[in-house]
Design an enzyme around this catalytic site. Structure first.
Site, mmCIF file in Angstrom:
data_model
loop_
_atom_site.group_PDB
_atom_site.id
_atom_site.type_symbol
_atom_site.label_atom_id
_atom_site.label_comp_id
_atom_site.label_asym_id
_atom_site.label_seq_id
_atom_site.Cartn_x
_atom_site.Cartn_y
_atom_site.Cartn_z
ATOM 1 N N ARG A 59 0.828 -1.205 0.000
ATOM 2 C CA ARG A 59 0.000 0.000 0.000
ATOM 3 C C ARG A 59 0.862 1.255 0.000
ATOM 4 N NH1 ARG A 59 -2.077 3.078 4.136
ATOM 5 N NH2 ARG A 59 -1.591 1.517 5.715
ATOM 6 N N TYR A 112 -15.150 15.967 -17.523
ATOM 7 C CA TYR A 112 -15.608 14.572 -17.436
ATOM 8 C C TYR A 112 -16.665 14.427 -16.345
ATOM 9 C CZ TYR A 112 -15.243 9.665 -15.919
ATOM 10 O OH TYR A 112 -15.513 8.373 -15.525
ATOM 11 N N ASP A 184 -6.575 17.273 -16.637
ATOM 12 C CA ASP A 184 -6.796 15.937 -17.177
ATOM 13 C C ASP A 184 -6.293 15.933 -18.620
ATOM 14 O OD1 ASP A 184 -7.816 13.573 -18.291
ATOM 15 O OD2 ASP A 184 -9.613 13.620 -17.045
ATOM 16 N N LYS A 209 -7.431 4.076 -20.506
ATOM 17 C CA LYS A 209 -7.667 4.390 -21.912
ATOM 18 C C LYS A 209 -6.458 4.014 -22.765
ATOM 19 C CE LYS A 209 -11.588 6.211 -20.515
ATOM 20 N NZ LYS A 209 -11.490 6.222 -19.051
#
Length: 397
Positions: A59, A112, A184, A209
């Protein structure tokens, strides 16, 4: 995690093709061509006072994930990167790392939808206010600035109408008022747009993507100055726990190997298909920055070196007609993502009516790796569906 330790960092001016495809011989891993997957949760030490390798618990950092972070930072011209379990985890952590209760955020209105929902339903719970503005107008952005404005959040181009923001103007304004900038950059990818070079503070990507490229894994990344990423990693990444797994990181590195080649092919194919659709009757507008007809085409050429695979068309038809046409396409599957090998179509919804009040529907298209001529042949059903003959199609072209 800094990219300056990568043998092909930006200072060496290596082209992206070489940066992602070539690794030095690694004797630590017996010369393995593919970086190993460290599929374990914790790391032990040889002695209590000699940690040595620096890893404790996955983590808090994992060698496979860190290797991906180094490569992403180098490709994006950043000092450091932090990977996440999804693009949304990267977006939310980037924003949370720069705001506190009582702060104000300016965000482009066509951002978005997941980002907008996060701002509307999550930030509001902690007294962080958000103002949405027309990102094409630096004057509108300036008018929205308040004394407590902390972050200017950008997305250029946006992913439905593909509007751009002038990055240099936005950075200058942000510096004038002491505002942090987050952007972004998923649509253009690190291959076609280097926003950190323009002065943006933090850049986020949905690795799901283009970087993945195979539509089989989720991930996100935040890239920027090492000090900013260290703070984000220590607090918002570790404590919220939206970590990327080592297996996911390995798959992302696989996709990264071919990213520049795929982006080149996708950009060429998308440009051809956007040009084809731009000449069809009943298509009011093709929203693609790579077309000279796009109102911000010159700005796009200044800020980007190539084009992504996603664009939209504004079709003079109601939603029922638009869905019927999309449903009968053979090579376009119906889906809401983009950046993979497959071509996709999605009827988004009704757009503001045109001057003659005819209904107009927005359709979003992602162009995959199929042959452009086959995709155009599939899209040519448009003529028969909307009452044009095949002969008229040939004459029109």
């Amino acid at each position: 995690m800094g990219s300056r330790n990568h043998p092909f960092s930006v200072e060496n001016e290596t082209l992206p093709y070489t940066l992602v495809a070539h690794d030095e011989h690694d004797e630590r891993h017996q010369g393995a061509v593919v970086f190993p997957i460290y599929q374990n949760s914790l790391f032990t030490y040889a002695a209590s006072d000699k940690p040595g390798h620096g890893f404790k618990y996955s983590r808090m950092g994992n060698p496979t994930v860190v290797e991906l972070e180094k490569r992403l930072a180098a490709l994006e011209h950043g000092e450091s990167a932090q990977c996440f379990a999804s693009g949304m985890a990267a977006i939310s952590s980037a924003i949370l790392s720069r705001v506190n209760a009582g702060d104000h955020v300016i965000c482009v209105s066509q951002v978005y939808f997941g980002t907008r929902e996060f701002m509307d339903y999550f930030l509001s719970r902690y007294q962080v206010e958000v103002t949405y503005v027309d990102g094409t107008s630096i004057d509108r952005i300036r008018e929205a600035v308040r004394d407590n404005t902390k972050v200017l959040y950008l997305e250029s181009p946006t992913s439905y109408y593909f509007q751009l923001q002038n990055l240099q103007a936005c950075v200058s304004l942000a510096k004038e008022f002491g505002i942090d900038t987050i952007m972004d950059n998923t649509w253009a990818s690190p291959c076609h747009q280097h926003v950190l070079d323009a002065g943006i503070d933090l850049v986020v990507h949905s690795l799901t993507k283009y970087v993945s490229g195979h539509s089989d894994v989720l991930g996100g990344a935040v890239i920027g100055k090492a000090s900013w990423i260290e703070r984000l990693s220590r607090i918002d990444h570790q404590l919220l726990g939206g970590i990327m797994t080592p297996h996911t990181a390995s798959l992302m590195m696989r996709g990264l190997r071919t990213l520049p080649l795929r982006m080149e092919r996708l950009g060429e194919s998308t440009t051809k298909i956007a040009r084809y659709l731009n000449g069809l009757p009943r298509i009011r507008r093709v929203n693609f920055p790579g077309l000279p007809e796009h109102p911000q085409h010159e700005l796009a050429k200044q800020q980007m070196t190539g084009w992504g695979s996603l664009f939209s068309i504004e079709l003079e038809a109601d939603m029922a007609q638009a869905k019927q046409w999309v449903d009968q396409l053979k090579l376009f599957r119906i889906g809401l993502s983009f950046g993979g090998y497959e071509s996709l179509a999605l009827v988004v919804g009704a757009t503001p009516e045109s001057e003659d009040t005819r209904p107009v529907t927005l359709i979003r298209l992602n162009i995959g790796l199929e042959a452009p001529c086959d995709l155009i042949r599939d899209l040519s059903s448009f003529y028969a569906f909307f009452g044009e003959s095949a002969q008229e199609q040939v004459q029109a072209q």
